[in-house]
Design an enzyme around this catalytic site. Structure first.
Site, PDB file in Angstrom:
ATOM      1  N   HIS A 276      -5.003   7.074  -4.874  1.00 33.17           N
ATOM      2  CA  HIS A 276      -6.371   6.549  -4.765  1.00 33.17           C
ATOM      3  C   HIS A 276      -7.423   7.641  -5.003  1.00 33.17           C
ATOM      4  O   HIS A 276      -8.095   7.617  -6.005  1.00 33.17           O
ATOM      5  CB  HIS A 276      -6.629   5.820  -3.438  1.00 33.17           C
ATOM      6  CG  HIS A 276      -5.593   4.809  -3.088  1.00 33.17           C
ATOM      7  ND1 HIS A 276      -5.275   3.772  -3.932  1.00 33.17           N
ATOM      8  CD2 HIS A 276      -4.773   4.687  -1.992  1.00 33.17           C
ATOM      9  CE1 HIS A 276      -4.311   3.037  -3.375  1.00 33.17           C
ATOM     10  NE2 HIS A 276      -3.986   3.568  -2.210  1.00 33.17           N
ATOM     11  N   ASP A 327       1.079  -0.470  -6.287  1.00 32.25           N
ATOM     12  CA  ASP A 327       0.752  -0.365  -4.863  1.00 32.25           C
ATOM     13  C   ASP A 327       1.175  -1.597  -4.049  1.00 32.25           C
ATOM     14  O   ASP A 327       2.347  -1.761  -3.742  1.00 32.25           O
ATOM     15  CB  ASP A 327      -0.752  -0.058  -4.729  1.00 32.25           C
ATOM     16  CG  ASP A 327      -1.143   0.389  -3.327  1.00 32.25           C
ATOM     17  OD1 ASP A 327      -0.295   0.352  -2.423  1.00 32.25           O
ATOM     18  OD2 ASP A 327      -2.309   0.770  -3.129  1.00 32.25           O
TER      19      ASP A 327
HETATM   20  C1  NGQ Z   1       0.139   1.420   2.902  1.00 29.18           C
HETATM   21  N1  NGQ Z   1      -1.688   0.736   1.526  1.00 29.18           N
HETATM   22  O1  NGQ Z   1       0.669   2.434   3.342  1.00 29.18           O
HETATM   23  O2  NGQ Z   1       0.775   0.402   2.590  1.00 29.18           O
HETATM   24  C2  NGQ Z   1      -1.348   1.432   2.717  1.00 29.18           C
HETATM   25  C3  NGQ Z   1      -2.047   0.805   3.884  1.00 29.18           C
HETATM   26  C4  NGQ Z   1      -2.625   2.740   5.343  1.00 29.18           C
HETATM   27  C5  NGQ Z   1      -2.763   1.105   0.852  1.00 29.18           C
HETATM   28  N2  NGQ Z   1      -3.414   2.119   1.278  1.00 29.18           N
HETATM   29  C6  NGQ Z   1      -1.791   1.523   5.160  1.00 29.18           C
HETATM   30  N3  NGQ Z   1      -3.169   0.458  -0.205  1.00 29.18           N
HETATM   31  O3  NGQ Z   1      -3.103   3.352   4.393  1.00 29.18           O
HETATM   32  O4  NGQ Z   1      -2.781   3.096   6.506  1.00 29.18           O
HETATM   33 ZN    ZN Z   2      -0.047   3.011  -0.916  1.00 29.78          ZN
END
Ligand code: NGQ
Ligand code: ZN
Length: 460
Positions: A276, A327
């Site tokens: 990101h 993702d």
């Molecule tokens: C994840 N997903 O680890 O799946 C993350 C969300 C976080 C994204 N950042 C959880 N898109 O970052 O704490």
């Molecule tokens: Zn992720």
């Protein structure tokens, strides 16, 4: 139908040096490596059946989230945000069993292949059972991810994740995070076991992934970096600066922004991939671009989660590298990610053809070329181009598909990227082996049935 690779494959048009070029013959050896490329159609070669381009790397995925795509598209009483989406996701994974993880990964793999991805970078943080305890083998779920990818036949860079805290400053994890937590020692044991089990499998590579600065305290982060170095410069992936709240929390903790903190305290280089990196100042953008690290951009998920806009144009102007990831797997097509990268800029700038501004040059080819290179670097694999010595991971596009009809040269790539929603991908080869023929995977019915069984359990 796992048709074994022809050793000589001819094509009227081949992607070479970052652009579509003329007729060529590709020789592939018994290890699934390209051994030679020669101009023209060799009389002994088997026609590939279309235009040949390298398979794309998907550098960032959480495979299990494929099964919750579409289940979080309703606002709650207080509206919705990244953070409330995350609570929905935590609840969803409460029921996931090891066999579900495998079945969902296999289904995802088939979909990714059909759309033209040939390598999956799986950022794997679901380690523990629903009560938060390790399985008898703490690498159980990692093995399930590998098994699912192998069922599909997609190459895999597995990125086991270290996750320990809920917030900057060592805040203990929440209930919803208990399946992610490993001690640094157990993490190292999991990594060692994965290396021992898979190091001889050419379709599987390994990298390490401290989840984020929120989830990994500095001392543990330093241990992961040291481990990656010790194991031979493995790729390192980390989520950074996806949401404004994360930036504010990081400043409150350290006085620095997440990307700034990483640049100042860890030192970013070619072996890093920052997932990101959405919210950066101009100075961070410049410094990340010149560090040699890859920005792992996930445009469909970033749009779905309302993250914000990565500063792509200044980043590219400073020589920054990027790759693409699916993702949360709301999107499973590489061209959808690439299209969104350019379209978000067009909406923002109210202009056109912004990622590639050289007069007459193809925007689709520029996006495709950069994502191939960034993906290869971030996943630590000999991929990203069609060259002798690299893997025979390739995609055959149907020149008679309506989206590609009468589209010579890079016009085929522009048309695929910007108008190829009904995919023109005809055949896909991974490591010298055909895994998609005429748009179909030999085991797609069995794999889809397994996916349905997993969803019966998980959502039922
Ligand atoms: C994840 N997903 O680890 O799946 C993350 C969300 C976080 C994204 N950042 C959880 N898109 O970052 O704490
Ligand atoms: Zn992720």
């Amino acid at each position: 139908m796992t048709v074994s690779a022809s050793h000589l494959l001819s094509t009227p048009a081949l992607w070479r040096d970052g652009a579509m070029a003329g007729p060529a013959t590709v020789a592939i050896d018994a290890t699934g490596t390209i051994s030679a490329i020669t101009p023209g159609l060799h009389p002994d070669a088997t026609p590939a059946g279309g235009l040949v381009v390298p398979g794309m790397a998907n550098l960032h995925s959480h495979a299990f989230q494929r099964a919750m795509a579409g289940l979080a598209e309703r606002a709650g009483p207080e509206g919705d945000s990244f953070w409330s989406w995350r609570e929905v996701m935590y609840r969803f994974l409460a029921r996931l069993r090891p066999e579900d993880v495998q079945a969902i990964t296999a289904q995802l793999g088939v979909e990714l292949l059909r759309n033209g991805y040939t390598t999956l970078g799986e950022f794997h943080y679901l380690h523990c059972d629903p009560s938060g305890h390790c399985y008898a083998d703490p690498a159980e779920l990692a093995h399930r991810v590998v098994a699912g990818a192998q069922q599909a036949g997609i190459a895999l860079t597995l990125l086991p994740v270290l996750y320990q805290t809920a917030q900057f400053g060592g805040v203990p994890p929440t209930e919803g995070q208990r399946r992610f937590i490993l001690s640094t020692d157990t993490f190292a044991r999991v990594v060692e076991e994965l290396i021992t089990t898979y190091h001889q499998n050419p379709n599987i590579a390994l990298g390490l992934a401290p989840h984020s600065l929120r989830a990994v305290p500095p001392a543990a982060l330093a241990e992961v970096v040291a481990l990656a170095h010790q194991l031979g410069n493995l790729p390192l992936h980390i989520h950074a600066a996806e949401q404004p709240k994360e930036v504010a929390d990081c400043i409150a903790w350290s006085g620095e922004r997440p990307v700034e903190w990483l640049l100042n305290h860890i030192g970013l280089s070619e072996r890093w991939c920052l997932i990101h990196a959405t919210h950066m100042t101009a100075a961070e953008t410049q410094r990340l671009a010149t560090s040699g690290a890859v920005a792992g951009l996930c445009p469909t998920t970033e749009a779905n989660l309302g993250d914000g806009l990565f500063p792509l144009l200044p980043y590219l102007a400073a020589g920054g590298r990027f790759g693409i990831g699916s993702d949360s797997n709301v999107g499973t097509s590489p061209v959808e990610e690439l299209r969104w990268l350019e379209y978000t800029r067009r909406l923002e700038q109210q202009g056109r053809n912004l990622v590639e501004t050289t007069p007459g040059a193809s925007t689709g080819a520029a996006l495709f070329r950069q994502a191939l290179a960034g993906g290869a670097q971030a996943l630590g694999r000999p991929i990203g181009a069609l060259e002798p010595g690299l893997r025979a991971d390739l995609v055959v596009l149907d020149p008679d598909h309506p989206a590609l009809t009468h589209r010579p040269g890079n016009l085929a790539i522009d048309s695929w990227v910007f108008s190829g929603s009904a995919t023109p991908v005809r055949h896909v080869m991974v490591g010298g082996r055909w895994v998609i023929r005429d748009g179909r995977h030999a085991d797609e019915e069995t794999i889809a049935a397994g996916f349905r069984r997993a969803l019966d359990h998980v959502t039922g």
